[in-house]
Design a protein around this motif. Structure first.
Motif, PDB file in Angstrom:
ATOM      1  N   HIS A  16       0.803  -1.232   0.000  1.00  0.00           N
ATOM      2  CA  HIS A  16       0.000   0.000   0.000  1.00  0.00           C
ATOM      3  C   HIS A  16       0.837   1.285   0.000  1.00  0.00           C
ATOM      4  O   HIS A  16       0.291   2.373  -0.080  1.00  0.00           O
ATOM      5  N   LEU A  17       2.159   1.163   0.085  1.00  0.00           N
ATOM      6  CA  LEU A  17       3.023   2.342   0.112  1.00  0.00           C
ATOM      7  C   LEU A  17       3.165   2.976  -1.273  1.00  0.00           C
ATOM      8  O   LEU A  17       3.093   2.285  -2.283  1.00  0.00           O
ATOM      9  N   ASP A  18       3.378   4.274  -1.290  1.00  0.00           N
ATOM     10  CA  ASP A  18       3.680   4.986  -2.533  1.00  0.00           C
ATOM     11  C   ASP A  18       5.188   5.199  -2.617  1.00  0.00           C
ATOM     12  O   ASP A  18       5.842   5.376  -1.585  1.00  0.00           O
ATOM     13  N   PRO A  19       5.748   5.204  -3.828  1.00  0.00           N
ATOM     14  CA  PRO A  19       7.187   5.462  -3.966  1.00  0.00           C
ATOM     15  C   PRO A  19       7.554   6.848  -3.435  1.00  0.00           C
ATOM     16  O   PRO A  19       6.841   7.819  -3.678  1.00  0.00           O
ATOM     17  N   ILE A  20       8.653   6.918  -2.693  1.00  0.00           N
ATOM     18  CA  ILE A  20       9.106   8.177  -2.107  1.00  0.00           C
ATOM     19  C   ILE A  20      10.155   8.830  -2.996  1.00  0.00           C
ATOM     20  O   ILE A  20      10.196  10.041  -3.118  1.00  0.00           O
ATOM     21  N   PHE A  21      11.014   8.016  -3.610  1.00  0.00           N
ATOM     22  CA  PHE A  21      12.093   8.525  -4.454  1.00  0.00           C
ATOM     23  C   PHE A  21      11.897   8.063  -5.881  1.00  0.00           C
ATOM     24  O   PHE A  21      11.295   7.032  -6.128  1.00  0.00           O
ATOM     25  N   GLN A  22      12.469   8.842  -6.817  1.00  0.00           N
ATOM     26  CA  GLN A  22      12.470   8.468  -8.222  1.00  0.00           C
ATOM     27  C   GLN A  22      13.893   8.525  -8.744  1.00  0.00           C
ATOM     28  O   GLN A  22      14.608   9.498  -8.490  1.00  0.00           O
ATOM     29  N   VAL A  23      14.286   7.481  -9.465  1.00  0.00           N
ATOM     30  CA  VAL A  23      15.604   7.456 -10.097  1.00  0.00           C
ATOM     31  C   VAL A  23      15.380   7.753 -11.578  1.00  0.00           C
ATOM     32  O   VAL A  23      14.679   7.019 -12.259  1.00  0.00           O
ATOM     33  N   GLY A  24      15.973   8.846 -12.057  1.00  0.00           N
ATOM     34  CA  GLY A  24      15.780   9.263 -13.440  1.00  0.00           C
ATOM     35  C   GLY A  24      17.047   9.123 -14.253  1.00  0.00           C
ATOM     36  O   GLY A  24      17.887   8.272 -13.974  1.00  0.00           O
ATOM     37  N   LYS A  25      17.191   9.992 -15.249  1.00  0.00           N
ATOM     38  CA  LYS A  25      18.328   9.874 -16.168  1.00  0.00           C
ATOM     39  C   LYS A  25      19.664  10.144 -15.488  1.00  0.00           C
ATOM     40  O   LYS A  25      20.692   9.742 -15.984  1.00  0.00           O
ATOM     41  N   GLY A  26      19.651  10.815 -14.334  1.00  0.00           N
ATOM     42  CA  GLY A  26      20.882  11.054 -13.583  1.00  0.00           C
ATOM     43  C   GLY A  26      21.411   9.796 -12.922  1.00  0.00           C
ATOM     44  O   GLY A  26      22.571   9.727 -12.534  1.00  0.00           O
ATOM     45  N   GLY A  27      20.557   8.788 -12.780  1.00  0.00           N
ATOM     46  CA  GLY A  27      20.964   7.539 -12.154  1.00  0.00           C
ATOM     47  C   GLY A  27      21.117   7.680 -10.654  1.00  0.00           C
ATOM     48  O   GLY A  27      20.577   8.582 -10.031  1.00  0.00           O
ATOM     49  N   VAL A  28      21.872   6.769 -10.073  1.00  0.00           N
ATOM     50  CA  VAL A  28      22.088   6.740  -8.629  1.00  0.00           C
ATOM     51  C   VAL A  28      23.316   7.577  -8.298  1.00  0.00           C
ATOM     52  O   VAL A  28      24.350   7.442  -8.941  1.00  0.00           O
ATOM     53  N   ASN A  29      23.187   8.445  -7.290  1.00  0.00           N
ATOM     54  CA  ASN A  29      24.341   9.232  -6.856  1.00  0.00           C
ATOM     55  C   ASN A  29      24.454   9.200  -5.332  1.00  0.00           C
ATOM     56  O   ASN A  29      23.547   8.712  -4.646  1.00  0.00           O
ATOM     57  N   GLU A  30      25.558   9.710  -4.809  1.00  0.00           N
ATOM     58  CA  GLU A  30      25.814   9.658  -3.359  1.00  0.00           C
ATOM     59  C   GLU A  30      24.748  10.386  -2.555  1.00  0.00           C
ATOM     60  O   GLU A  30      24.346   9.928  -1.489  1.00  0.00           O
ATOM     61  N   ASN A  31      24.303  11.537  -3.050  1.00  0.00           N
ATOM     62  CA  ASN A  31      23.296  12.310  -2.339  1.00  0.00           C
ATOM     63  C   ASN A  31      21.996  11.517  -2.200  1.00  0.00           C
ATOM     64  O   ASN A  31      21.377  11.504  -1.136  1.00  0.00           O
ATOM     65  N   MET A  32      21.578  10.866  -3.284  1.00  0.00           N
ATOM     66  CA  MET A  32      20.353  10.066  -3.247  1.00  0.00           C
ATOM     67  C   MET A  32      20.492   8.918  -2.252  1.00  0.00           C
ATOM     68  O   MET A  32      19.559   8.645  -1.477  1.00  0.00           O
ATOM     69  N   ILE A  33      21.637   8.254  -2.259  1.00  0.00           N
ATOM     70  CA  ILE A  33      21.860   7.135  -1.340  1.00  0.00           C
ATOM     71  C   ILE A  33      21.792   7.610   0.113  1.00  0.00           C
ATOM     72  O   ILE A  33      21.189   6.963   0.962  1.00  0.00           O
ATOM     73  N   LYS A  34      22.380   8.770   0.392  1.00  0.00           N
ATOM     74  CA  LYS A  34      22.348   9.311   1.751  1.00  0.00           C
ATOM     75  C   LYS A  34      20.916   9.636   2.171  1.00  0.00           C
ATOM     76  O   LYS A  34      20.498   9.318   3.286  1.00  0.00           O
ATOM     77  N   GLN A  35      20.144  10.247   1.281  1.00  0.00           N
ATOM     78  CA  GLN A  35      18.750  10.574   1.592  1.00  0.00           C
ATOM     79  C   GLN A  35      17.927   9.310   1.821  1.00  0.00           C
ATOM     80  O   GLN A  35      17.109   9.255   2.741  1.00  0.00           O
ATOM     81  N   ILE A  36      18.147   8.282   1.003  1.00  0.00           N
ATOM     82  CA  ILE A  36      17.421   7.022   1.161  1.00  0.00           C
ATOM     83  C   ILE A  36      17.783   6.365   2.492  1.00  0.00           C
ATOM     84  O   ILE A  36      16.912   5.861   3.198  1.00  0.00           O
ATOM     85  N   ALA A  37      19.061   6.398   2.858  1.00  0.00           N
ATOM     86  CA  ALA A  37      19.487   5.831   4.145  1.00  0.00           C
ATOM     87  C   ALA A  37      18.809   6.566   5.308  1.00  0.00           C
ATOM     88  O   ALA A  37      18.366   5.926   6.273  1.00  0.00           O
ATOM     89  N   ASP A  38      18.713   7.885   5.212  1.00  0.00           N
ATOM     90  CA  ASP A  38      18.057   8.682   6.267  1.00  0.00           C
ATOM     91  C   ASP A  38      16.570   8.340   6.379  1.00  0.00           C
ATOM     92  O   ASP A  38      16.034   8.191   7.481  1.00  0.00           O
ATOM     93  N   VAL A  39      15.903   8.218   5.231  1.00  0.00           N
ATOM     94  CA  VAL A  39      14.475   7.895   5.239  1.00  0.00           C
ATOM     95  C   VAL A  39      14.252   6.470   5.746  1.00  0.00           C
ATOM     96  O   VAL A  39      13.291   6.211   6.476  1.00  0.00           O
ATOM     97  N   LEU A  40      15.138   5.552   5.394  1.00  0.00           N
ATOM     98  CA  LEU A  40      15.017   4.180   5.887  1.00  0.00           C
ATOM     99  C   LEU A  40      15.146   4.133   7.403  1.00  0.00           C
ATOM    100  O   LEU A  40      14.495   3.323   8.057  1.00  0.00           O
TER     101      LEU A  40
END
Length: 97
Positions: A16-40
């Motif tokens: 029932h959860l909605d996606p929180i993050f979107q990975v686009g043409k920029g791909g995966v980067n360090e900032n995104m990984i850090k934000q995902i770790a914080d949200v987790l």
């Protein structure tokens, strides 16, 4: 490492959860990984959406995110990735044994 029973339980919780993050043409980067770790740490279980303009394979993106955030990859279904990481301070999900 999670058992298949625990992964199945988490898949049902994530349904029932909605996606929180979107990975686009920029791909995966360090900032995104850090934000995902914080949200987790706050939520334990999240969904990430991989957009069509992302040049990388969805499985590779999922592996990069899980490894970078030190999380468990629960599922990759279509363009949705489900990640889980047990929280140290905000434990909300009680896994079956």
């Amino acid at each position: 490492m999670l058992t298949t029973k625990q992964k199945s339980f988490l898949r049902s919780k994530a349904h029932h959860l909605d996606p929180i993050f979107q990975v686009g043409k920029g791909g995966v980067n360090e900032n995104m990984i850090k934000q995902i770790a914080d949200v987790l740490e706050a939520r334990e279980l999240i969904k990430v959406s991989v957009l069509q303009n992302c040049g990388e394979d969805k499985r590779e993106v999922a592996e990069q995110l899980a490894k970078g955030a030190r999380a468990e990859l629960i599922q990759v279904i279509g363009s949705i990735i489900v990640l889980y990481k047990e929280s140290r301070e905000n434990k909300k999900i009680e896994l079956p044994r």
